[in-house]
Design a protein around this motif. Structure first.
Motif, short mmCIF file in Angstrom:
data_model
loop_
_atom_site.label_atom_id
_atom_site.label_comp_id
_atom_site.label_asym_id
_atom_site.label_seq_id
_atom_site.Cartn_x
_atom_site.Cartn_y
_atom_site.Cartn_z
N UNK A 1 2.14 9.36 -5.50
CA UNK A 1 2.77 10.64 -5.17
C UNK A 1 3.84 11.00 -6.20
N UNK A 2 4.59 9.98 -6.63
CA UNK A 2 5.64 10.22 -7.63
C UNK A 2 5.02 10.68 -8.95
N UNK A 3 3.95 10.02 -9.34
CA UNK A 3 3.28 10.41 -10.57
C UNK A 3 2.76 11.84 -10.47
N UNK A 4 2.13 12.18 -9.32
CA UNK A 4 1.66 13.55 -9.11
C UNK A 4 2.83 14.52 -9.16
N UNK A 5 3.91 14.12 -8.50
CA UNK A 5 5.11 14.98 -8.49
C UNK A 5 5.62 15.19 -9.90
N UNK A 6 5.68 14.11 -10.68
CA UNK A 6 6.17 14.21 -12.04
C UNK A 6 5.22 15.04 -12.92
N UNK A 7 3.91 14.98 -12.64
CA UNK A 7 2.95 15.80 -13.38
C UNK A 7 3.13 17.28 -13.04
N UNK A 8 3.45 17.55 -11.78
CA UNK A 8 3.61 18.94 -11.34
C UNK A 8 4.94 19.53 -11.80
N UNK A 9 5.91 18.71 -12.17
CA UNK A 9 7.23 19.20 -12.53
C UNK A 9 7.23 20.19 -13.69
N UNK B 1 0.83 -1.20 0.00
CA UNK B 1 0.00 0.00 0.00
C UNK B 1 0.87 1.25 0.00
N UNK B 2 1.91 1.25 0.83
CA UNK B 2 2.83 2.40 0.88
C UNK B 2 3.51 2.58 -0.48
N UNK B 3 3.89 1.49 -1.10
CA UNK B 3 4.55 1.58 -2.40
C UNK B 3 3.59 2.15 -3.44
N UNK B 4 2.33 1.72 -3.41
CA UNK B 4 1.35 2.26 -4.34
C UNK B 4 1.14 3.75 -4.08
N UNK B 5 1.05 4.12 -2.80
CA UNK B 5 0.87 5.52 -2.44
C UNK B 5 2.06 6.35 -2.92
N UNK B 6 3.25 5.82 -2.73
CA UNK B 6 4.44 6.54 -3.17
C UNK B 6 4.48 6.65 -4.70
N UNK B 7 4.06 5.60 -5.39
CA UNK B 7 3.99 5.67 -6.84
C UNK B 7 3.00 6.75 -7.30
#
Length: 190
Positions: free
Chosen positions: A147-155, A139-145
């Motif tokens: 978050x990473x996707x959101x982070x990469x979209x915001x970049x 679950x943490x890994x999915x959440x981090x993925x």
């Protein structure tokens, strides 16, 4: 098998020869009775030289006699004692040992079964903990993925903001340096 057999032919030859002359001895060797005596003598010589049964039997008798007399049936008493010990062991000691062993083994088996049950429970708890941990980790890994996707979209947006901020700062600095150059140009005319 005694020495009398060898003496008999000589006595017979003397009885047959009578006067003891050499010619008569030669004649007596040729007769059927003398051939029989010679064969008998050869048989006795053969049995004395090659047949060792009487000697062996005598040695065996001597050995048995010495063994029984000198040891006084000590080995027989030792064997009797051993037989009694074996019977006592079979009749008394082995059943006691078997009974004690069965009691001890039953107790040990019960303890082993209890330990085995405890270990199985511990293994189940550990497996449940690992499952919870793995589920949490997944679950943490999915959440981090996410978050990473959101982070990469915001970049790109952040990059654009940073670039815009940088461009504004550059313009501000250019204006500041331009004003400073103007101020410097005023002072250089002096």
């Amino acid at each position: 098998m005694s020495g009398a057999g060898t003496e008999t032919p000589v006595g017979c030859e003397a009885a047959q020869g009578g006067s003891g002359s050499v010619g008569k001895k030669r004649d007596s060797l040729g007769t059927a009775g003398s051939a029989h005596l010679i064969i008998k003598d050869l048989g006795e010589i053969h049995s004395r030289l090659l047949d060792h049964r009487p000697v062996t039997q005598g040695e065996i008798r001597y050995f048995v006699k010495e063994f029984e007399e000198k040891r006084g049936l000590r080995e027989l008493r030792v064997l009797e004692n051993l037989k009694n010990m074996i019977h006592e062991t079979n009749d008394r000691t082995l059943p006691k040992c078997r009974e004690l062993m069965q009691d001890s083994l039953e107790e040990a088996l019960q303890r082993l079964q209890a330990a085995n049950d405890s270990i199985c429970r511990l293994q189940q708890r550990e497996q449940e903990r690992r499952k919870v941990y793995n589920d949490h980790l997944t679950a943490s890994e999915k959440q981090r993925l996410l978050q990473w996707e959101d982070f990469m979209k915001e970049q790109p947006q952040r990059q654009a903001e940073v670039d815009e901020e940088h461009r504004r700062a550059m313009e501000k600095l250019k204006k500041q340096y331009a004003e400073m150059e103007k101020d410097l140009a005023k002072f250089s005319t002096f």
